[in-house]
Design a protein around this motif. Structure first.
Motif, PDB file in Angstrom:
ATOM      1  N   ARG A 255      -9.833   9.352 -14.897  1.00 28.12           N
ATOM      2  CA  ARG A 255     -10.021  10.796 -14.685  1.00 28.12           C
ATOM      3  C   ARG A 255      -9.403  11.204 -13.346  1.00 28.12           C
ATOM      4  NH1 ARG A 255     -13.083  15.107 -12.994  1.00 28.12           N
ATOM      5  NH2 ARG A 255     -14.241  13.895 -11.458  1.00 28.12           N
TER       6      ARG A 255
ATOM      7  N   LYS B 167      -7.506  -5.083  -5.482  1.00 27.76           N
ATOM      8  CA  LYS B 167      -8.207  -6.140  -6.208  1.00 27.76           C
ATOM      9  C   LYS B 167      -7.370  -7.407  -6.292  1.00 27.76           C
ATOM     10  CE  LYS B 167     -11.165  -3.140  -8.715  1.00 27.76           C
ATOM     11  NZ  LYS B 167     -11.735  -2.723  -9.979  1.00 27.76           N
TER      12      LYS B 167
ATOM     13  N   VAL C 260      -3.014  11.292  -2.478  1.00 24.54           N
ATOM     14  CA  VAL C 260      -3.812  10.177  -3.010  1.00 24.54           C
ATOM     15  C   VAL C 260      -4.320   9.328  -1.847  1.00 24.54           C
ATOM     16  CG1 VAL C 260      -2.551  10.013  -5.210  1.00 24.54           C
ATOM     17  CG2 VAL C 260      -1.819   8.624  -3.257  1.00 24.54           C
TER      18      VAL C 260
ATOM     19  N   VAL D  20      -6.041   0.446  -6.699  1.00 25.79           N
ATOM     20  CA  VAL D  20      -6.633   1.639  -7.321  1.00 25.79           C
ATOM     21  C   VAL D  20      -6.501   2.794  -6.330  1.00 25.79           C
ATOM     22  CG1 VAL D  20      -8.652   2.641  -8.442  1.00 25.79           C
ATOM     23  CG2 VAL D  20      -8.301   0.147  -8.519  1.00 25.79           C
TER      24      VAL D  20
ATOM     25  N   SER E 226      -8.504   8.474 -10.995  1.00 20.13           N
ATOM     26  CA  SER E 226      -7.900   7.272 -10.382  1.00 20.13           C
ATOM     27  C   SER E 226      -6.691   6.776 -11.174  1.00 20.13           C
ATOM     28  CB  SER E 226      -8.945   6.155 -10.279  1.00 20.13           C
ATOM     29  OG  SER E 226      -9.266   5.660 -11.549  1.00 20.13           O
TER      30      SER E 226
ATOM     31  N   ASP F 151       0.845  -1.202   0.000  1.00 20.40           N
ATOM     32  CA  ASP F 151       0.000   0.000   0.000  1.00 20.40           C
ATOM     33  C   ASP F 151       0.880   1.253   0.000  1.00 20.40           C
ATOM     34  OD1 ASP F 151      -2.558   1.241   0.086  1.00 20.40           O
ATOM     35  OD2 ASP F 151      -2.325   1.577   2.230  1.00 20.40           O
TER      36      ASP F 151
HETATM   37  C1  LIG Z   1      -3.392   7.178   2.281  1.00 18.59           C
HETATM   38  C2  LIG Z   1      -4.499   6.188   2.197  1.00 18.59           C
HETATM   39  O1  LIG Z   1      -4.383   5.172   1.627  1.00 18.59           O
HETATM   40  S1  LIG Z   1      -5.954   6.504   2.959  1.00 18.59           S
HETATM   41  C3  LIG Z   1      -6.519   4.995   3.683  1.00 18.59           C
HETATM   42  C4  LIG Z   1      -7.411   4.154   2.888  1.00 18.59           C
HETATM   43  N1  LIG Z   1      -8.272   4.869   1.999  1.00 18.59           N
HETATM   44  C5  LIG Z   1      -9.305   5.642   2.403  1.00 18.59           C
HETATM   45  O2  LIG Z   1      -9.535   5.900   3.573  1.00 18.59           O
HETATM   46  C6  LIG Z   1     -10.190   6.191   1.310  1.00 18.59           C
HETATM   47  C7  LIG Z   1     -11.660   6.170   1.743  1.00 18.59           C
HETATM   48  N2  LIG Z   1     -12.498   6.456   0.596  1.00 18.59           N
HETATM   49  C8  LIG Z   1     -12.851   7.702   0.253  1.00 18.59           C
HETATM   50  O3  LIG Z   1     -12.584   8.679   0.952  1.00 18.59           O
HETATM   51  C9  LIG Z   1     -13.609   7.875  -1.027  1.00 18.59           C
HETATM   52  O4  LIG Z   1     -14.019   6.582  -1.499  1.00 18.59           O
HETATM   53  C10 LIG Z   1     -12.749   8.567  -2.141  1.00 18.59           C
HETATM   54  C11 LIG Z   1     -12.628  10.049  -1.810  1.00 18.59           C
HETATM   55  C12 LIG Z   1     -11.353   7.951  -2.255  1.00 18.59           C
HETATM   56  C13 LIG Z   1     -13.429   8.376  -3.503  1.00 18.59           C
HETATM   57  O5  LIG Z   1     -14.729   8.841  -3.354  1.00 18.59           O
HETATM   58  P1  LIG Z   1     -15.874   8.340  -4.364  1.00 18.59           P
HETATM   59  O6  LIG Z   1     -17.119   9.019  -3.961  1.00 18.59           O
HETATM   60  O7  LIG Z   1     -15.818   6.849  -4.476  1.00 18.59           O
HETATM   61  O8  LIG Z   1     -15.363   8.992  -5.714  1.00 18.59           O
HETATM   62  P2  LIG Z   1     -15.814   8.650  -7.176  1.00 18.59           P
HETATM   63  O9  LIG Z   1     -17.041   7.784  -7.223  1.00 18.59           O
HETATM   64  O10 LIG Z   1     -15.801   9.970  -7.886  1.00 18.59           O
HETATM   65  O11 LIG Z   1     -14.619   7.734  -7.729  1.00 18.59           O
HETATM   66  C14 LIG Z   1     -13.331   8.273  -7.889  1.00 18.59           C
HETATM   67  C15 LIG Z   1     -12.527   7.340  -8.763  1.00 18.59           C
HETATM   68  O12 LIG Z   1     -12.313   6.124  -8.053  1.00 18.59           O
HETATM   69  C16 LIG Z   1     -12.794   5.016  -8.813  1.00 18.59           C
HETATM   70  N3  LIG Z   1     -13.346   4.060  -7.866  1.00 18.59           N
HETATM   71  C17 LIG Z   1     -14.177   4.308  -6.832  1.00 18.59           C
HETATM   72  N4  LIG Z   1     -14.459   3.163  -6.167  1.00 18.59           N
HETATM   73  C18 LIG Z   1     -13.783   2.174  -6.803  1.00 18.59           C
HETATM   74  C19 LIG Z   1     -13.657   0.778  -6.617  1.00 18.59           C
HETATM   75  N5  LIG Z   1     -14.301   0.148  -5.621  1.00 18.59           N
HETATM   76  N6  LIG Z   1     -12.887   0.074  -7.462  1.00 18.59           N
HETATM   77  C20 LIG Z   1     -12.226   0.686  -8.468  1.00 18.59           C
HETATM   78  N7  LIG Z   1     -12.291   2.034  -8.714  1.00 18.59           N
HETATM   79  C21 LIG Z   1     -13.062   2.755  -7.886  1.00 18.59           C
HETATM   80  C22 LIG Z   1     -13.855   5.595  -9.719  1.00 18.59           C
HETATM   81  O13 LIG Z   1     -14.049   4.782 -10.864  1.00 18.59           O
HETATM   82  C23 LIG Z   1     -13.240   6.945 -10.062  1.00 18.59           C
HETATM   83  O14 LIG Z   1     -12.218   6.777 -11.037  1.00 18.59           O
HETATM   84  P3  LIG Z   1     -12.087   7.724 -12.355  1.00 18.59           P
HETATM   85  O15 LIG Z   1     -12.306   9.151 -11.907  1.00 18.59           O
HETATM   86  O16 LIG Z   1     -10.685   7.526 -12.839  1.00 18.59           O
HETATM   87  O17 LIG Z   1     -13.116   7.258 -13.314  1.00 18.59           O
END
Ligand SMILES: CC(=O)SCCNC(=O)CCNC(=O)[C@H](O)C(C)(C)COP(=O)(O)OP(=O)(O)OC[C@H]1O[C@@H](n2cnc3c(N)ncnc32)[C@H](O)[C@@H]1OP(=O)(O)O
Length: 129
Positions: free
Chosen positions: A85, A60, A54, A113, A87, A39
């Motif tokens: 766009r 996956k 990010v 992703v 991701s 990660d």
């Molecule tokens: C530093 C760290 O790693 S943080 C720790 C772990 N991660 C987190 O805590 C993140 C928690 N999640 C979130 O805050 C939210 O899901 C966010 C802000 C990342 C995304 O918010 P969403 O409302 O899902 O955004 P949205 O629907 O616009 O999707 C954004 C992009 O992610 C992609 N995406 C979203 N969910 C998925 C998924 N399950 N699988 C693959 N791609 C995905 C979308 O296709 C889109 O890609 P694109 O713009 O290239 O077409």
């Protein structure tokens, strides 16, 4: 699994030692530790490409093909396979260089992703390269 003994593909993004504190009583390294290193490597590589913050939105098909042992050097290779766009999808392979040998084996792999975020934590477009 084909390609278990090389060659590695992608960019070597992170190297680290597997320590006793990362293992169970049998000396097998916890899968969660390996995932955490993967990660971090995905985050580093994606942040460089996005030129900003990010977050991991999905991991996956993670597969643990072989164990990592205490003393192994974990080498994480990353390759950007798709830029959307907001991701970035990366192929992430973890290889173990076995302790005090030249033997290197692919131990874990997955697609990560990552989403580029603005200052408020909302998805933001990936800039041109
Ligand atoms: C530093 C760290 O790693 S943080 C720790 C772990 N991660 C987190 O805590 C993140 C928690 N999640 C979130 O805050 C939210 O899901 C966010 C802000 C990342 C995304 O918010 P969403 O409302 O899902 O955004 P949205 O629907 O616009 O999707 C954004 C992009 O992610 C992609 N995406 C979203 N969910 C998925 C998924 N399950 N699988 C693959 N791609 C995905 C979308 O296709 C889109 O890609 P694109 O713009 O290239 O077409």
């Amino acid at each position: 699994m084909p390609g278990n003994n090389g060659p590695q593909t992608g960019e070597l993004t992170l190297r680290t030692f597997a320590m006793p504190s990362d293992a169970n009583a049998a000396g097998d390294i916890f899968g969660g530790w390996v995932m955490s290193q993967m990660d971090m490597a995905a985050g580093m590589r994606a942040a460089e490409r996005a030129r900003g913050r990010v977050a991991t939105v999905a991991v996956k098909e993670m597969a643990f093909a072989k164990p990592v042992k205490v003393g192994d050097t974990l080498c994480v290779y990353t390759e950007v396979v798709k830029v959307g766009r907001t991701s970035i999808t990366l192929k992430v392979d973890a290889w173990a260089r076995r302790y005090l040998t030249d033997i290197i084996e692919k131990v874990t792999y997955a697609d990560f992703v990552m989403v580029a975020l603005d200052g408020e934590g909302r998805p933001t477009p990936i800039p041109e390269e």
